[in-house]
Write a protein that holds these residues in place. Structure first.
Motif, PDB file in Angstrom:
ATOM      1  N   ARG A 511       0.859  -1.197   0.000  1.00  0.00           N
ATOM      2  CA  ARG A 511       0.000   0.000   0.000  1.00  0.00           C
ATOM      3  C   ARG A 511       0.890   1.240   0.000  1.00  0.00           C
ATOM      4  O   ARG A 511       1.825   1.351   0.801  1.00  0.00           O
ATOM      5  CB  ARG A 511      -0.919   0.018   1.212  1.00  0.00           C
ATOM      6  N   SER A 513       0.954   5.357   0.424  1.00  0.00           N
ATOM      7  CA  SER A 513       0.151   6.432   1.012  1.00  0.00           C
ATOM      8  C   SER A 513       1.001   7.677   1.187  1.00  0.00           C
ATOM      9  O   SER A 513       2.235   7.634   1.120  1.00  0.00           O
ATOM     10  CB  SER A 513      -0.429   5.996   2.360  1.00  0.00           C
ATOM     11  N   GLU A 537      -8.036  -2.444   2.601  1.00  0.00           N
ATOM     12  CA  GLU A 537      -7.533  -1.749   1.410  1.00  0.00           C
ATOM     13  C   GLU A 537      -8.391  -2.059   0.196  1.00  0.00           C
ATOM     14  O   GLU A 537      -8.707  -1.163  -0.610  1.00  0.00           O
ATOM     15  CB  GLU A 537      -6.079  -2.154   1.147  1.00  0.00           C
TER      16      GLU A 537
END
Length: 562
Positions: A511, A513, A537
């Motif tokens: 992920r 971010s 997610e």
């Protein structure tokens, strides 16, 4: 296989270190978080991001940035390293690129296992490590010869083996054709200037040129003749001192003969003097030889003014020829011999005929090699057409038609074929060049299908896909996910995606971010190892944190056994 990636001061990343495994890896995150930064970093590491693009890649305010990646070794990679005489430690290749900003001047340097390597070497290395595909990659399709190269890759080793003799035959024909063209040009020029060339040959023949060193020999002879009197005087002085003596004094030979007699008497008294007496006798014999040679040299000296004048006239003739034609004596002799051959009855024609025959034979060999390659390409094209349509139809292209058009092209090192991919997605629409008619979504699906077909022949290269599933429906993205997962069983595959169906099919999930700390934006990358984290997610990708999105995400993970 890509095993690790380390970034320092790259884009929004201050410092990052990641480890990767085989199989299918996805990267997800909100728009603008920097998901593509990782793929951009790998692209820059392997020769991309030149000039201003490199400056944009460096983190704002930083004077130094580094990208470093580690790869496990494959047989083609090991062969390339051996060819480049580069050593590998512990079975791993460590590739790095560093940028430095010094007085507003940005420079970069590549290293392979600590050894500095050139950009040309990196460009050779790239296709052995990574294959990057981005959405709507029409520019790559439009590159001259790119579709032909993809077809050749699909054809595998059997087709690849035909490329070497094709290139060799083309180079041999090119040399023969160039020699023939030059000979024809020379012949045409000769015909236009035949009278002048015949006069030139007559002048050179009249000069009776034989030895390229004649001028130097004449110069030596001129020196001898011009200084004949002085040289004879020198000989007389030397002979006088050696044989006759000077100013009523005994000669050198008389002195040395007397020394020899004295040593003979001493030798009768002391045998140890024999070596001295022998040395004296040798010296006396050597001087007697010298006197004889001087006498012979002196008798050969000639100060005849007529001979000197003739010699100087010959030298002037040779100098004038060299100056007039801008060539030294050796070049004039070669020119004369060439003109003899060209101007002889039938001489030039015979030479042209021999070169024409050589060019014809080389062209035949070239065409034979090209014909074998063309046949192999047509066979590979038929197989590629079938496999591509099988891969494309489940991805929302049930009526797709695809053909590989092979047309004659000017011969070159890669054969004499022009290859064009032709495509039609709808019934009743004729086939047309893929790069001209495929939409962005269709192009993405085509490139994914193509890379899947190529996987069987390129099993050692990591595949990277950047948002190629953008703009496709859920059903199509599911088909793409299955294709990516199947592809990852043969190859290591990375994909940047917004599609929960694609992300759920992955073996590994990262992920990406953004965070704002003290007014500065930072990109973070974290691996989602826990099922709940992946479910959250996927729910975010599916539309939010609602109960329906969460249930949908859970069902996707359950479908793929995650």
């Amino acid at each position: 296989m890509l095993t690790g990636l380390r970034l320092s001061n790259i884009a929004l990343i201050e410092r990052l270190e990641l480890s990767f495994s085989e199989g299918f890896t996805v990267l997800t995150g909100e728009t603008g978080a920097g998901k593509s930064i990782l793929l951009d970093a790998l692209d820059a590491l392997l020769g991309g991001a030149q000039g201003s693009a490199g400056a944009r890649l460096l983190r704002r305010g930083a004077e130094r940035g580094t990208i470093e990646a580690s790869f496990s070794l494959s047989p083609p990679l090991q062969a390339w390293l051996q060819q480049q005489e580069l050593e590998v430690e512990e079975g791993e290749l460590l590739l790095s690129r560093e940028w430095r900003l010094t007085e507003e001047r940005l420079s970069s340097r590549n290293r392979l296992n600590g050894v500095v390597v050139s950009r040309a070497q990196i460009q050779e290395l790239r296709p052995l490590l990574l294959d990057l595909t981005v959405q709507g990659q029409t520019q790559q399709l439009a590159r001259p010869g790119q579709q032909r190269r993809w077809l050749d890759r699909f054809g595998g080793e059997g087709l690849s083996l035909l490329l070497t003799p094709v290139a060799a035959a083309w180079r041999q024909w090119k040399q023969a054709a160039a020699a023939l063209e030059q000979a024809r040009s020379d012949w045409d020029q000769l015909q236009q200037q035949r009278a002048a060339q015949e006069q030139l040959l007559a002048d050179l023949e009249a000069a009776q040129l034989q030895d390229p060193q004649e001028r130097q020999q004449l110069q030596n002879e001129e020196n001898r003749l011009a200084h004949g009197v002085r040289l004879q005087e020198g000989v007389m002085v030397l002979l006088g001192r050696l044989q006759e003596g000077a100013e009523q004094a005994p000669s050198v030979l008389d002195h040395l003969a007397a020394c020899e007699q004295e040593l003979l008497q001493m030798e009768a008294l002391d045998g140890g003097v024999s070596e001295l007496r022998s040395c004296c006798s040798d010296g006396l014999a050597a001087l007697q030889d010298l006197a004889r040679e001087l006498d012979r040299y002196g008798s050969g000296l000639d100060s005849d003014p007529e001979s000197l004048a003739e010699l100087q006239e010959r030298m002037a003739q040779l100098k004038a020829l060299e100056r007039r034609h801008g060539q030294e004596l050796a070049g004039l002799i070669a020119l004369r011999d060439r003109l003899r051959q060209q101007l002889a009855p039938g001489g030039g024609e015979a030479s042209l005929e021999a070169l024409e025959l050589a060019e014809q034979r080389a062209r035949q060999l070239r065409d034979q090699a090209n014909a074998s390659l063309s046949a192999a390409r047509r066979q590979a094209a038929a197989a590629l057409e079938q496999q591509l349509m099988q891969a494309l139809r489940p991805m929302g292209l049930a009526n797709v038609r695809f053909a590989v058009a092979i047309a004659p092209a000017p011969a070159g090192e890669e054969g004499a074929d022009a290859v064009q991919f032709q495509f039609s997605a709808n019934p009743g629409v004729p086939l047309a060049p893929l790069a001209e008619v495929a939409s962005g979504g269709e192009m993405s699906r085509f490139l994914l299908a193509l890379k899947t077909c190529l996987a069987a022949t390129d099993q050692h290269v990591t595949l990277l896909f950047d948002e190629i599933d953008t703009g496709v429906s859920g059903r199509v993205s599911g088909a793409m996910a299955e294709l990516l997962a199947r592809l990852a069983k043969q190859r290591q595959v990375f994909c940047v995606t917004h599609q929960p169906l694609v992300a759920a099919a992955a073996d590994h999930h990262f992920r990406v971010s953004k965070q704002v700390l003290e007014g500065v934006t930072h990109t973070r990358v974290s691996q989602l190892r826990d099922t709940q984290d992946r479910q959250a997610e996927l729910a975010e990708l599916a539309g939010g944190d609602s109960g329906e999105a969460s249930s949908y995400a859970a069902s996707l993970l359950d479908q793929y056994g995650r």
